[in-house]
Scaffold this motif. Structure first.
Motif, PDB file in Angstrom:
ATOM      1  N   THR A   1      20.290  -2.979  18.562  1.00 21.16           N
ATOM      2  CA  THR A   1      18.898  -2.544  18.506  1.00 21.16           C
ATOM      3  C   THR A   1      18.459  -2.285  17.063  1.00 21.16           C
ATOM      4  OG1 THR A   1      19.698  -0.297  19.006  1.00 21.16           O
ATOM      5  CG2 THR A   1      18.750  -1.561  20.820  1.00 21.16           C
ATOM      6  N   SER A   2      19.378  -1.797  16.229  1.00 20.27           N
ATOM      7  CA  SER A   2      19.039  -1.578  14.815  1.00 20.27           C
ATOM      8  C   SER A   2      18.666  -2.887  14.135  1.00 20.27           C
ATOM      9  CB  SER A   2      20.218  -0.920  14.094  1.00 20.27           C
ATOM     10  OG  SER A   2      20.509   0.356  14.641  1.00 20.27           O
ATOM     11  N   ILE A   3      19.456  -3.922  14.368  1.00 22.50           N
ATOM     12  CA  ILE A   3      19.193  -5.235  13.763  1.00 22.50           C
ATOM     13  C   ILE A   3      17.887  -5.823  14.290  1.00 22.50           C
ATOM     14  CG2 ILE A   3      20.009  -7.614  13.593  1.00 22.50           C
ATOM     15  CD1 ILE A   3      21.504  -5.582  11.836  1.00 22.50           C
ATOM     16  N   LEU A   4      17.695  -5.775  15.599  1.00 27.07           N
ATOM     17  CA  LEU A   4      16.509  -6.387  16.205  1.00 27.07           C
ATOM     18  C   LEU A   4      15.238  -5.675  15.756  1.00 27.07           C
ATOM     19  CD1 LEU A   4      15.594  -8.605  18.144  1.00 27.07           C
ATOM     20  CD2 LEU A   4      15.785  -6.944  20.016  1.00 27.07           C
ATOM     21  N   ALA A   5      15.296  -4.351  15.651  1.00 29.34           N
ATOM     22  CA  ALA A   5      14.107  -3.595  15.249  1.00 29.34           C
ATOM     23  C   ALA A   5      13.673  -3.929  13.830  1.00 29.34           C
ATOM     24  CB  ALA A   5      14.393  -2.089  15.371  1.00 29.34           C
ATOM     25  N   MET A   6      14.639  -4.157  12.926  1.00 29.93           N
ATOM     26  CA  MET A   6      14.324  -4.382  11.511  1.00 29.93           C
ATOM     27  C   MET A   6      14.123  -5.849  11.166  1.00 29.93           C
ATOM     28  SD  MET A   6      16.965  -1.638   9.831  1.00 29.93           S
ATOM     29  CE  MET A   6      16.488  -2.087   8.156  1.00 29.93           C
TER      30      MET A   6
ATOM     31  N   GLY B   1       0.820  -1.195   0.000  1.00 25.14           N
ATOM     32  CA  GLY B   1       0.000   0.000   0.000  1.00 25.14           C
ATOM     33  C   GLY B   1       0.857   1.249   0.000  1.00 25.14           C
ATOM     34  N   SER B   2       0.324   2.315   0.532  1.00 20.78           N
ATOM     35  CA  SER B   2       1.002   3.607   0.515  1.00 20.78           C
ATOM     36  C   SER B   2       2.138   3.660   1.518  1.00 20.78           C
ATOM     37  CB  SER B   2      -0.002   4.717   0.833  1.00 20.78           C
ATOM     38  OG  SER B   2      -0.430   4.609   2.178  1.00 20.78           O
ATOM     39  N   THR B   3       2.952   4.703   1.347  1.00 20.01           N
ATOM     40  CA  THR B   3       4.030   4.949   2.311  1.00 20.01           C
ATOM     41  C   THR B   3       3.455   5.148   3.704  1.00 20.01           C
ATOM     42  OG1 THR B   3       5.436   5.948   0.615  1.00 20.01           O
ATOM     43  CG2 THR B   3       5.880   6.542   2.912  1.00 20.01           C
ATOM     44  N   LEU B   4       2.327   5.842   3.793  1.00 18.85           N
ATOM     45  CA  LEU B   4       1.691   6.056   5.092  1.00 18.85           C
ATOM     46  C   LEU B   4       1.325   4.740   5.747  1.00 18.85           C
ATOM     47  CD1 LEU B   4       0.498   7.918   7.232  1.00 18.85           C
ATOM     48  CD2 LEU B   4      -1.614   8.023   5.871  1.00 18.85           C
ATOM     49  N   ASN B   5       0.812   3.784   4.960  1.00 16.74           N
ATOM     50  CA  ASN B   5       0.465   2.477   5.511  1.00 16.74           C
ATOM     51  C   ASN B   5       1.690   1.761   6.059  1.00 16.74           C
ATOM     52  OD1 ASN B   5      -2.261   2.722   4.997  1.00 16.74           O
ATOM     53  ND2 ASN B   5      -2.142   1.724   2.987  1.00 16.74           N
ATOM     54  N   ALA B   6       2.809   1.888   5.346  1.00 19.77           N
ATOM     55  CA  ALA B   6       4.042   1.245   5.808  1.00 19.77           C
ATOM     56  C   ALA B   6       4.473   1.828   7.144  1.00 19.77           C
ATOM     57  CB  ALA B   6       5.149   1.421   4.764  1.00 19.77           C
ATOM     58  N   TYR B   7       4.380   3.145   7.266  1.00 20.71           N
ATOM     59  CA  TYR B   7       4.743   3.768   8.540  1.00 20.71           C
ATOM     60  C   TYR B   7       3.763   3.385   9.646  1.00 20.71           C
ATOM     61  CZ  TYR B   7       8.572   6.634   6.757  1.00 20.71           C
ATOM     62  OH  TYR B   7       9.768   7.048   6.243  1.00 20.71           O
ATOM     63  N   LEU B   8       2.489   3.237   9.291  1.00 18.02           N
ATOM     64  CA  LEU B   8       1.515   2.836  10.301  1.00 18.02           C
ATOM     65  C   LEU B   8       1.784   1.428  10.811  1.00 18.02           C
ATOM     66  CD1 LEU B   8      -1.797   4.312   8.822  1.00 18.02           C
ATOM     67  CD2 LEU B   8      -0.543   5.094  10.855  1.00 18.02           C
ATOM     68  N   ILE B   9       2.223   0.549   9.912  1.00 24.18           N
ATOM     69  CA  ILE B   9       2.597  -0.811  10.332  1.00 24.18           C
ATOM     70  C   ILE B   9       3.679  -0.746  11.402  1.00 24.18           C
ATOM     71  CG2 ILE B   9       3.764  -2.927   9.564  1.00 24.18           C
ATOM     72  CD1 ILE B   9       2.364  -2.564   6.854  1.00 24.18           C
ATOM     73  N   LEU B  10       4.681   0.096  11.174  1.00 25.39           N
ATOM     74  CA  LEU B  10       5.796   0.216  12.117  1.00 25.39           C
ATOM     75  C   LEU B  10       5.359   0.884  13.418  1.00 25.39           C
ATOM     76  CD1 LEU B  10       8.504   1.383   9.559  1.00 25.39           C
ATOM     77  CD2 LEU B  10       8.298  -0.889  10.563  1.00 25.39           C
ATOM     78  N   LEU B  11       4.582   1.947  13.311  1.00 25.08           N
ATOM     79  CA  LEU B  11       4.150   2.662  14.506  1.00 25.08           C
ATOM     80  C   LEU B  11       3.233   1.827  15.386  1.00 25.08           C
ATOM     81  CD1 LEU B  11       3.462   6.158  12.896  1.00 25.08           C
ATOM     82  CD2 LEU B  11       5.295   5.612  14.508  1.00 25.08           C
ATOM     83  N   ASN B  12       2.535   0.858  14.778  1.00 28.60           N
ATOM     84  CA  ASN B  12       1.640  -0.015  15.537  1.00 28.60           C
ATOM     85  C   ASN B  12       2.318  -1.294  16.026  1.00 28.60           C
ATOM     86  OD1 ASN B  12      -0.844   1.472  15.529  1.00 28.60           O
ATOM     87  ND2 ASN B  12      -1.022   1.049  13.345  1.00 28.60           N
ATOM     88  N   ASP B  13       3.609  -1.414  15.776  1.00 33.26           N
ATOM     89  CA  ASP B  13       4.374  -2.568  16.266  1.00 33.26           C
ATOM     90  C   ASP B  13       5.055  -2.158  17.570  1.00 33.26           C
ATOM     91  OD1 ASP B  13       6.171  -4.569  16.848  1.00 33.26           O
ATOM     92  OD2 ASP B  13       6.898  -4.796  14.791  1.00 33.26           O
ATOM     93  N   PRO B  14       4.530  -2.581  18.728  1.00 33.04           N
ATOM     94  CA  PRO B  14       5.075  -2.103  20.008  1.00 33.04           C
ATOM     95  C   PRO B  14       6.526  -2.514  20.242  1.00 33.04           C
ATOM     96  CG  PRO B  14       3.476  -3.856  20.360  1.00 33.04           C
ATOM     97  CD  PRO B  14       3.381  -3.480  18.925  1.00 33.04           C
ATOM     98  N   LYS B  15       6.908  -3.695  19.750  1.00 36.17           N
ATOM     99  CA  LYS B  15       8.291  -4.113  19.968  1.00 36.17           C
ATOM    100  C   LYS B  15       9.242  -3.266  19.121  1.00 36.17           C
ATOM    101  CE  LYS B  15      11.338  -8.065  20.455  1.00 36.17           C
ATOM    102  NZ  LYS B  15      11.481  -9.537  20.482  1.00 36.17           N
ATOM    103  N   TYR B  16       8.869  -3.016  17.861  1.00 40.54           N
ATOM    104  CA  TYR B  16       9.696  -2.167  17.004  1.00 40.54           C
ATOM    105  C   TYR B  16       9.852  -0.788  17.636  1.00 40.54           C
ATOM    106  CZ  TYR B  16      11.002   0.831  13.076  1.00 40.54           C
ATOM    107  OH  TYR B  16      11.633   1.759  12.283  1.00 40.54           O
ATOM    108  N   MET B  17       8.736  -0.166  18.045  1.00 41.06           N
ATOM    109  CA  MET B  17       8.793   1.185  18.586  1.00 41.06           C
ATOM    110  C   MET B  17       9.542   1.227  19.914  1.00 41.06           C
ATOM    111  SD  MET B  17       7.581   3.238  16.420  1.00 41.06           S
ATOM    112  CE  MET B  17       7.693   4.655  17.518  1.00 41.06           C
ATOM    113  N   GLY B  18       9.358   0.229  20.743  1.00 38.05           N
ATOM    114  CA  GLY B  18      10.068   0.205  22.020  1.00 38.05           C
ATOM    115  C   GLY B  18      11.570   0.113  21.836  1.00 38.05           C
ATOM    116  N   ILE B  19      11.991  -0.767  20.922  1.00 39.96           N
ATOM    117  CA  ILE B  19      13.417  -0.918  20.647  1.00 39.96           C
ATOM    118  C   ILE B  19      13.991   0.365  20.045  1.00 39.96           C
ATOM    119  CG2 ILE B  19      15.120  -2.178  19.248  1.00 39.96           C
ATOM    120  CD1 ILE B  19      13.191  -4.603  19.465  1.00 39.96           C
ATOM    121  N   VAL B  20      13.255   0.948  19.105  1.00 38.62           N
ATOM    122  CA  VAL B  20      13.732   2.169  18.443  1.00 38.62           C
ATOM    123  C   VAL B  20      13.848   3.317  19.445  1.00 38.62           C
ATOM    124  CG1 VAL B  20      13.090   3.957  16.792  1.00 38.62           C
ATOM    125  CG2 VAL B  20      12.931   1.548  16.142  1.00 38.62           C
TER     126      VAL B  20
END
Length: 404
Positions: A331-336, A203-222
């Motif tokens: 943290t960079s590796i784990l987040a991605m 989908g859109s770039t916005l959707n991709a960012y929303l996927i990341l922002l809604n991933d609590p483990k990704y956001m916590g690590i970042v």
């Protein structure tokens, strides 16, 4: 392909990506010893001069949000060409800046160009490697990347002494030209059209960012990584004034002191791959952030108790730097790890938040900073404590990246 050829390719990619991602930090580290001189040239104070650093970091942070999704759509190399070209031209502009305002504008443009190397380098690593292999590659990249803060202040202070602070930007422009050559001749496209076409539609770039922002483990690590790095940015912005004007170091001595801390950081980072393979990546992240936080807390209590010693500061900060080196690459590796299909976008958001938190603190705390070390140390300790909180809230499960 032979094992030797695979190893040669592995190290070639690490060197090129390391150099490309280090060009931006090189533009920071090399001119740090010149901050007091720039203030004298334009007859401005500490806070005004720091705006040239803050402008660079803000531009570098925000620009990553655009480079990441673009690299997911058009491949990794086109954004690199654009970024290095902008960086080269704006660096030439810095050479001829006739006012602080003009210098700040060109530094802002420099940050826009420098963002490409940082975002795309992480995305290429995720394109080619995962798990322990990715950690090994990131550690090697950090080793090449580490040449900048070790050598750049020394080179910068020598150049400033010989021919003034403007010559620093001439050397940086030459490095940017070398970066363009490396992209063209030495780096293959790691995310060609055939791979992009085979990737499920996101989908859109916005959707991709929303996927990341809604991933609590990704956001916590970042966020944990971002506050750990903010510790360094506070040091970056204020150490020239504390070490040169409070502790009376020369520009060359400051370069040596800065380089020692950087050497500890990047040599410690080389332990990551083996340590993660043996103990697990999450265990190493927790160990690193606990060690850094306890060390910075000891430094803060020491200065509050009346200790005011360069050797006390340098000794403890070297320990904290070495500990943070176990946190930033891992943290960079784990987040991605779970977002390979949008690696460029994941790298962009990671990089943006990492860089945005530090300059935000620098800007907010600017009026309270001076030549005294205590305000800087308290701000750095606060960043470490916040990073520890995010680590302990996020990494509650046993790491899956254990022995390979």
């Amino acid at each position: 392909m032979s094992t030797e050829a695979n190893k040669a390719g592995f190290y070639r990619v690490a060197i090129i990506l390391g150099l490309l991602s280090a060009i931006g930090p090189f533009a920071i580290d090399m001119y740090l010893p010149a901050l007091p001189k720039i203030g004298q040239t334009f007859n401005v104070g500490i806070q005004e001069v720091q705006l040239s650093l803050t402008a660079f970091l803000i531009a570098q942070s925000v620009s990553q949000l655009f480079y990441g999704p673009i690299s997911d759509k058009v491949g990794r190399k086109p954004p690199l060409y654009f970024g290095m070209a902008v960086f080269f031209l704006s660096t030439v502009g810095c050479v001829y800046a006739v006012s602080l305002d003009m210098l700040i504008v060109f530094r802002f443009l420099q940050g826009i160009g420098a963002a490409a190397g940082i975002v795309v380098a992480r995305a290429v690593v995720r394109d080619l490697y995962t798990g322990v292999e990715a950690t090994k590659m990131m550690s090697l990249l950090m080793l090449v990347f580490g040449v900048s803060p070790i050598l750049a202040p020394l080179v910068g202070s020598s150049v400033i002494a010989l021919s003034g602070w403007r010559s620093v930007f001439t050397i940086i422009a030459i490095c940017a030209g070398l970066g363009l050559v490396l992209i063209y001749f030495g780096l293959k496209e790691s995310y060609p059209k055939v791979k992009r076409d085979a990737t499920p539609h996101q989908g859109s770039t916005l959707n991709a960012y929303l996927i990341l922002l809604n991933d609590p483990k990704y956001m916590g690590i970042v966020l944990a990584s971002s506050f750990a790095l903010a510790n360094f940015f506070v040091y970056l912005a204020n150490s020239p004034f504390v070490l040169i004007e409070h502790y009376n170091l020369t520009e060359t001595q400051y370069g040596i002191a800065f380089g020692l801390n950087a050497a500890v950081f990047f040599f410690s980072a080389q332990m990551n791959a083996k340590l993660c393979q043996r103990f697990g990546i999450e265990t190493i992240i927790k160990f690193g952030i606990w060690t850094s936080t306890l060390t910075m807390s000891a430094m803060a209590f020491g200065y509050l108790a009346g200790i005011d010693s360069l050797f006390f500061f340098m000794g403890l900060y070297m320990i904290a730097s070495g500990a943070v080196a176990l946190v930033i690459p891992t943290t960079s590796i784990l987040a991605m790890e779970s977002h390979g299909h949008i690696a460029g976008t994941a790298s962009a958001l990671l990089g943006t938040l990492q860089i945005a938190v530090g300059p935000t603190f620098v800007a907010l705390l600017g009026p309270y900073m001076n030549e005294e070390p205590l305000p800087m140390i308290l701000a750095m300790t606060f960043c470490s404590l916040v990073s520890l909180i995010f680590v302990m809230l996020t990494l509650t499960r046993k790491s899956q990246l254990v022995k390979a």
